[in-house]
Design an enzyme around this catalytic site. Structure first.
Site, mmCIF file in Angstrom:
data_model
loop_
_atom_site.group_PDB
_atom_site.id
_atom_site.type_symbol
_atom_site.label_atom_id
_atom_site.label_comp_id
_atom_site.label_asym_id
_atom_site.label_seq_id
_atom_site.Cartn_x
_atom_site.Cartn_y
_atom_site.Cartn_z
ATOM 1 N N GLY A 88 37.154 -31.921 63.189
ATOM 2 C CA GLY A 88 37.254 -31.299 64.499
ATOM 3 C C GLY A 88 37.212 -29.782 64.373
ATOM 4 O O GLY A 88 36.608 -29.249 63.457
ATOM 5 N N LEU A 89 37.890 -29.118 65.285
ATOM 6 C CA LEU A 89 37.893 -27.660 65.349
ATOM 7 C C LEU A 89 36.474 -27.113 65.377
ATOM 8 O O LEU A 89 36.136 -26.174 64.672
ATOM 9 C CB LEU A 89 38.654 -27.056 64.161
ATOM 10 C CG LEU A 89 40.161 -27.260 64.170
ATOM 11 C CD1 LEU A 89 40.779 -26.651 62.927
ATOM 12 C CD2 LEU A 89 40.783 -26.653 65.409
ATOM 13 N N CYS A 90 35.632 -27.764 66.158
ATOM 14 C CA CYS A 90 34.287 -27.217 66.305
ATOM 15 C C CYS A 90 33.898 -27.291 67.779
ATOM 16 O O CYS A 90 32.873 -27.844 68.137
ATOM 17 C CB CYS A 90 33.283 -27.927 65.414
ATOM 18 S SG CYS A 90 33.407 -29.705 65.420
ATOM 19 N N GLY A 91 34.761 -26.752 68.626
ATOM 20 C CA GLY A 91 34.465 -26.665 70.054
ATOM 21 C C GLY A 91 34.256 -28.050 70.647
ATOM 22 O O GLY A 91 34.929 -29.001 70.273
ATOM 23 N N PHE A 93 31.641 -29.868 70.229
ATOM 24 C CA PHE A 93 30.529 -30.519 69.528
ATOM 25 C C PHE A 93 30.666 -32.039 69.518
ATOM 26 O O PHE A 93 29.741 -32.762 69.882
ATOM 27 C CB PHE A 93 30.448 -29.996 68.093
ATOM 28 C CG PHE A 93 29.337 -30.607 67.295
ATOM 29 C CD1 PHE A 93 28.062 -30.126 67.412
ATOM 30 C CD2 PHE A 93 29.575 -31.672 66.443
ATOM 31 C CE1 PHE A 93 27.020 -30.694 66.683
ATOM 32 C CE2 PHE A 93 28.552 -32.245 65.725
ATOM 33 C CZ PHE A 93 27.278 -31.747 65.847
#
Lengths: 292, 129
Positions: A88-91, A93
């Protein structure tokens, strides 16, 4: 009112967070570089393959039989392949592609189809499993170095299952990479394949007929189609990786900026509180002296 | 007159340049292409591509694929491409033996058989390189 110590601690913790987000941004921008480079150097092959395919299809004129072109003897089962990131931690996406995939699955289920799901990447598996869909199979912890092997394996598997009439159609859900700022969730049917016979303008010779084929055009086509399928899957994997890193880079950049803003605000608050404490102390001393 | 040659693999463009003559392992036999060749689209099997330049030649080991030949350009679309000198013969011999034993056990035309045959072809091409 927060005490001086509280504010100081808070500032410290936000600084730590900023350090992490900044590091993540740097890492993902390096990975993005590598991913876009991989995608760029894979493009000539795709283009050449596409061109060759057009020529051969033009020459055979679409009338050809091949295992990848035939309609399977099965109307109920549908396979959906979902490609997401592992982390995670990718907006947004993962959430945009998961939503698109889920919509497709729900639509197919509503149409009375029996849907099987293959997930590439942890996040898709997590999302769909949590919502009560059975994920038939999944491949996680994808390493960009292994993409050619993964694409190979998946394309062989799909061809085998198609030969066994294990499904009527296969859909591929992945994020198409447009640019660093934009990825577009895409759900497309990849099997059975459809040949697009290039339109021939009036009075011109159809594409590819002036070529000498060795062996004949339809056996060339038979070799081209599996390559085209594999290339498509490989391309989707490359775009997923590039998109993930691009999204993470922008998300972490924004997070770093937010953290800096927060630190500024907290520092202001800290200074104000410190000044207030000093003033209060002074007043106490002065009024104490006056009382004597 | 010279031919411009491009060897393209799924990962990257492996080699580009201009040469005098190309020899490639066509599916139905080795073929040579000189400048001014007729338009040809041929499947290729794993083997050695030889590029003649001036007096010298460069050899590459390529995987299965396609060759597109026109009067001034040759594009080779292949699974893999290696410098012929850098091939590990020992590993290739082992791979060939393994592929052949799989060929013996698989029933003809099954997916395993096709795959083993491709592996055997590639390994023997490596040995030749």
């Amino acid at each position: 009112m927060a005490s001086l110590r509280d504010i100081r601690n808070r500032i410290g913790s936000v600084k730590n967070t900023r350090q992490i987000t900044r590091a993540m941004k740097l890492v993902s921008s390096a990975k993005l570089n590598r991913a876009t480079q991989a995608a760029t150097s894979a493009r000539p092959y795709q283009q050449a393959l596409e061109r060759t395919l057009q020529r051969v299809v033009g020459a055979v004129g679409g009338a050809v039989e091949h295992p990848l072109l035939r309609l399977p003897n099965n109307e109920n089962d549908v396979l959906v392949v979902v490609m997401t990131a592992d982390r995670g931690l990718c907006g947004n996406f993962n959430s945009i592609i998961n939503r698109a995939a889920q919509l497709k699955v729900e639509e197919l289920v509503a149409a009375g189809k029996n849907v099987r799901i293959y997930c590439y990447g942890k996040k898709g598996r997590q999302h769909l499993a949590r919502r009560g869909f059975t994920v038939a199979d999944s491949v996680v912890d994808l390493n960009p170095k292994a993409y050619p092997a993964i694409a190979d394996e998946l394309s062989l598997r799909l061809q085998r299952e198609l030969a066994e009439d294990a499904f009527s159609e296969v859909f591929l859900a992945y994020n198409r990479y447009r640019s660093v700022l934009s990825q577009e969730p895409t759900v497309e049917r990849i099997l059975p394949m459809q040949l697009e016979v290039p339109a021939t303008p009036e009075g011109e010779v159809a594409e590819g007929v002036d070529f000498l084929f060795e062996p004949d055009a339809s056996s060339l086509l038979a070799r081209l189609l599996p390559m085209s399928l594999r290339t498509r899957l490989f391309q989707a994997l490359l775009e997923t990786q590039a998109g993930e890193q691009a999204k993470r880079m922008t998300a972490m950049d924004a997070a770093t900026r937010n953290a800096s803003e927060l630190i500024n605000r907290l520092t202001l608050e800290y200074n104000r509180a410190r000044q207030a404490a000093i003033t209060k102390e002074l007043i106490e001393i002065v009024s104490g002296a006056e009382a004597l | 007159m010279s031919l411009s040659v491009q060897i393209v693999t799924p990962a990257a463009v492996a080699w580009t340049g201009t040469v005098d003559e190309v020899q490639a392992p066509g599916l139905s036999g080795e073929f040579g292409a000189l400048p001014g060749h007729a338009l040809l689209l041929s499947a290729t099997r794993p083997g050695v591509v030889t590029l003649h330049q001036g007096g010298g030649q460069t050899r590459f080991l390529v995987g299965a694929g396609f060759a597109e030949v026109s009067a001034e350009k040759v594009t080779l679309l292949v699974d893999l491409c290696e410098q012929a000198g850098s091939v590990d013969k020992g590993a290739a011999a082992e791979a060939l033996a393994a592929a052949e034993s799989r060929l013996m056990h698989a029933s003809p035309d099954s997916p395993e058989w096709v795959e083993a045959r491709a592996a055997a072809e590639l390994a023997s091409a490596r040995l030749e390189a």
